[in-house]
Design a protein around this motif. Sequence first.
Motif, PDB file in Angstrom:
ATOM      1  N   CYS A 157      15.787   7.510 -13.955  1.00 47.64           N
ATOM      2  CA  CYS A 157      14.754   7.235 -14.857  1.00 47.64           C
ATOM      3  C   CYS A 157      13.788   7.875 -14.907  1.00 47.64           C
ATOM      4  O   CYS A 157      13.525   8.810 -14.005  1.00 47.64           O
ATOM      5  CB  CYS A 157      14.527   5.590 -14.565  1.00 47.64           C
ATOM      6  N   ALA A 158      12.891   7.736 -15.999  1.00 48.85           N
ATOM      7  CA  ALA A 158      11.834   8.791 -16.048  1.00 48.85           C
ATOM      8  C   ALA A 158      10.710   8.926 -15.182  1.00 48.85           C
ATOM      9  O   ALA A 158      10.405   9.969 -14.644  1.00 48.85           O
ATOM     10  CB  ALA A 158      10.958   8.494 -17.405  1.00 48.85           C
ATOM     11  N   GLU A 159      10.574   7.538 -14.523  1.00 47.27           N
ATOM     12  CA  GLU A 159       9.467   7.498 -13.445  1.00 47.27           C
ATOM     13  C   GLU A 159      10.081   8.232 -12.170  1.00 47.27           C
ATOM     14  O   GLU A 159       9.104   8.938 -11.592  1.00 47.27           O
ATOM     15  CB  GLU A 159       9.061   6.111 -13.157  1.00 47.27           C
ATOM     16  N   LEU A 202      23.927   8.782 -25.637  1.00 49.40           N
ATOM     17  CA  LEU A 202      24.919   8.680 -24.760  1.00 49.40           C
ATOM     18  C   LEU A 202      24.950   7.398 -23.973  1.00 49.40           C
ATOM     19  O   LEU A 202      26.124   7.020 -23.374  1.00 49.40           O
ATOM     20  CB  LEU A 202      25.199   9.747 -23.815  1.00 49.40           C
ATOM     21  N   LEU A 203      23.610   6.652 -23.907  1.00 55.38           N
ATOM     22  CA  LEU A 203      23.886   5.344 -23.350  1.00 55.38           C
ATOM     23  C   LEU A 203      24.264   4.099 -24.105  1.00 55.38           C
ATOM     24  O   LEU A 203      24.442   3.091 -23.552  1.00 55.38           O
ATOM     25  CB  LEU A 203      22.170   5.083 -22.925  1.00 55.38           C
ATOM     26  N   THR A 244      16.989   0.594 -11.543  1.00 53.68           N
ATOM     27  CA  THR A 244      16.669   0.050 -12.884  1.00 53.68           C
ATOM     28  C   THR A 244      17.361   0.637 -13.930  1.00 53.68           C
ATOM     29  O   THR A 244      18.359   1.854 -13.990  1.00 53.68           O
ATOM     30  CB  THR A 244      15.204   0.474 -13.181  1.00 53.68           C
ATOM     31  N   ARG A 245      17.736  -0.159 -15.192  1.00 46.51           N
ATOM     32  CA  ARG A 245      18.581   0.151 -16.460  1.00 46.51           C
ATOM     33  C   ARG A 245      17.774   0.576 -17.462  1.00 46.51           C
ATOM     34  O   ARG A 245      18.348   0.883 -18.572  1.00 46.51           O
ATOM     35  CB  ARG A 245      19.533  -1.121 -16.578  1.00 46.51           C
ATOM     36  N   GLU A 246      16.328   0.562 -17.135  1.00 48.15           N
ATOM     37  CA  GLU A 246      15.564   0.929 -18.307  1.00 48.15           C
ATOM     38  C   GLU A 246      15.060   2.436 -18.407  1.00 48.15           C
ATOM     39  O   GLU A 246      14.988   3.196 -17.185  1.00 48.15           O
ATOM     40  CB  GLU A 246      14.122  -0.116 -18.266  1.00 48.15           C
ATOM     41  N   ASN A 247      14.687   2.762 -19.272  1.00 47.92           N
ATOM     42  CA  ASN A 247      14.165   4.315 -19.521  1.00 47.92           C
ATOM     43  C   ASN A 247      14.833   5.357 -18.660  1.00 47.92           C
ATOM     44  O   ASN A 247      14.393   6.063 -18.113  1.00 47.92           O
ATOM     45  CB  ASN A 247      12.582   4.305 -19.101  1.00 47.92           C
ATOM     46  N   LEU A 248      16.194   5.575 -18.946  1.00 50.19           N
ATOM     47  CA  LEU A 248      17.041   6.505 -18.312  1.00 50.19           C
ATOM     48  C   LEU A 248      17.013   7.679 -19.174  1.00 50.19           C
ATOM     49  O   LEU A 248      17.224   7.746 -20.187  1.00 50.19           O
ATOM     50  CB  LEU A 248      18.721   6.075 -18.132  1.00 50.19           C
TER      51      LEU A 248
END
Length: 244
Positions: free
Chosen positions: A172-174, A190-191, A156-160
């Motif tokens: 990622c967080a999860e 930095l993202l 995933t590219r979300e919530n890194l």
Amino acid sequence: MQWKEQAFILGTRQHGETSAIVEVLTRSHGRHLGLVKGGRSRKMSAVLQPGNKVIADWWARLDEHLGIFKLEPVDFNASRMMLEPHALYALQLAAAHIRLLPERDPYPALYDIFELLIENSDSELIVGELMVRFEMRLLEAMGFGLDLSKCGATGTRENLKYVSPKTARAICAEAGAPWKDKLLPLPEFLLKKSGRPEGVEDIKNGFLLTGYFLMRNVWNARGIEPPKVRDRFIEMLSRVFEGD
């Protein structure tokens, strides 16, 4: 052999009674040394202060020779930076990092960040951010770049939120929650190229991240000590923003 372009002074050392060997950073010719005749004169000493911007005209009979510089001043940044201790630390740290790279090899991205650092030296927050980005680019230039494009565990590219110290990939967080104590924090700024740190903690986390990989892949690997000025720079930023 001859070239001419804008450059920043990184350092000088005495050569003979009247001349100096000058080290500059250029966009197209990287870190480059040359002889400045009369470089120890009072007039030239003011020009050759680290941080100053010059037009560098380099000439040598053969490319492998040291060569001779003719330097024309553009901006006397050093006089302004002397009033900002954090800016002097940043300049010294950037120069130490650049000296890890091969002489005369161009690194345009590092040059561009260095120029921004000089131009924004009056802002502690911006200088701190730019130095973290400089170290990220340094790792990339040395072949140890971090992969922050997607989660190394799920894709995933979300919530890194983290970086794996083993793979240098974002997590990622999860996926990282069960092992967050063993992962490195990933500051959100930095993202994105245009991202900005929210405060000094973001910058400190950025230095924690780059420092880990610089220590493992560069300093320890080469058997050298990290530049002491790096710790002093980070400590100074902390004192400024924490009001000490």
